[in-house]
Design an enzyme around this catalytic site. Sequence first.
Site, PDB file in Angstrom:
ATOM      1  N   HIS A 160       2.904  -2.418   2.881  1.00 15.39           N
ATOM      2  CA  HIS A 160       4.302  -2.111   3.962  1.00 15.39           C
ATOM      3  C   HIS A 160       4.723  -1.258   2.859  1.00 15.39           C
ATOM      4  O   HIS A 160       5.685  -0.657   2.544  1.00 15.39           O
ATOM      5  CB  HIS A 160       4.573  -3.094   4.205  1.00 15.39           C
ATOM      6  N   GLU A 161       4.858  -1.694   0.982  1.00  8.46           N
ATOM      7  CA  GLU A 161       5.386  -1.057   0.338  1.00  8.46           C
ATOM      8  C   GLU A 161       5.260   0.189  -0.341  1.00  8.46           C
ATOM      9  O   GLU A 161       5.425   0.813  -0.545  1.00  8.46           O
ATOM     10  CB  GLU A 161       5.723  -2.560  -0.919  1.00  8.46           C
ATOM     11  N   HIS A 164       6.069   3.103   2.023  1.00  8.37           N
ATOM     12  CA  HIS A 164       7.822   3.030   1.320  1.00  8.37           C
ATOM     13  C   HIS A 164       7.374   4.201   0.530  1.00  8.37           C
ATOM     14  O   HIS A 164       8.239   4.900   0.041  1.00  8.37           O
ATOM     15  CB  HIS A 164       8.466   1.933   0.939  1.00  8.37           C
ATOM     16  N   TYR A 216      10.052  -3.923  12.028  1.00 10.79           N
ATOM     17  CA  TYR A 216      10.455  -4.764  11.899  1.00 10.79           C
ATOM     18  C   TYR A 216       9.957  -5.989  12.865  1.00 10.79           C
ATOM     19  O   TYR A 216       9.753  -5.128  13.969  1.00 10.79           O
ATOM     20  CB  TYR A 216      13.116  -5.093  11.668  1.00 10.79           C
TER      21      TYR A 216
END
Length: 275
Positions: A160-161, A164, A216
Amino acid sequence: MTPAVLFLLFLSVMDVCLSAPAEVKNLTDEFTDSVPRPKLDIKIPVLHGDIAVPDTFFKNADQCTARGCKWPKSGLYVYVPYYISPYFSRKEQSIILRGLQSFHQTTCIRFIPWDSGVRDYIYFFSQPNSGCWSYLGRQKGKQCISLEKNGCVNYSTVQHEILHALGFNHEQVRSDRDKYVRILFDNIQQKQQYNFRKVPTNNLRTPYDFNSVMHYHKYAFSRNRLPTIEAKSDPNLNFGNAQEMSANDIARVNRLYRCNTSSRLQYAKHADAQH
């Protein structure tokens, strides 16, 4: 706080990224303490959710990629230097490395150990109460990815990061989200409502994806234990608990970075030959 990509680029409360690491683990499963060490004099970022905001201006996906926040491509690959703090245990470092390697298997992104003389790179660090966060897209110089030991060092959070850092934002803020979800602002903590604001995005010809590792969960930032996001197709649908990147997450990376996915085996063989 790792809501389980839709593409776009945008925008939680920390401290500096630790003192200089003593060792780094590369992608060959060997630790070394003889590598150069980056200087860690960074500013404390402003955090919006799990996205660090540069202190210059806000960026959206299309404008950001046009201005150069994509990582550059060289031949077949997009090389992204990385550095992992030794504050992580070997097991934790292995989890981070597995997350990095997952991109090698399905995209043309190649994470390579940082070396002195390289300006732009990502730095994985952890501090008490540092949370999980990253910048969006390539920044100038060192950019931190925070993976707090208590809750952030897991495979899906790492992916996920990293997404980003490659330039992707959360699924539920994409430009066409209103066709697929209802954002229930009355149930959202007031200080967290900015995390749900729709922004202009380049959706890369991919569908809205409830299975994205960037989505989310339906109760994210709820102030009253009621849902904050509801699927229009099925109000009872659960989502936001992805354990790894979806096929759409992978497709978006390949489309943004123009990876030749038909040559995936060629990538692998070429990489093996170089290492």
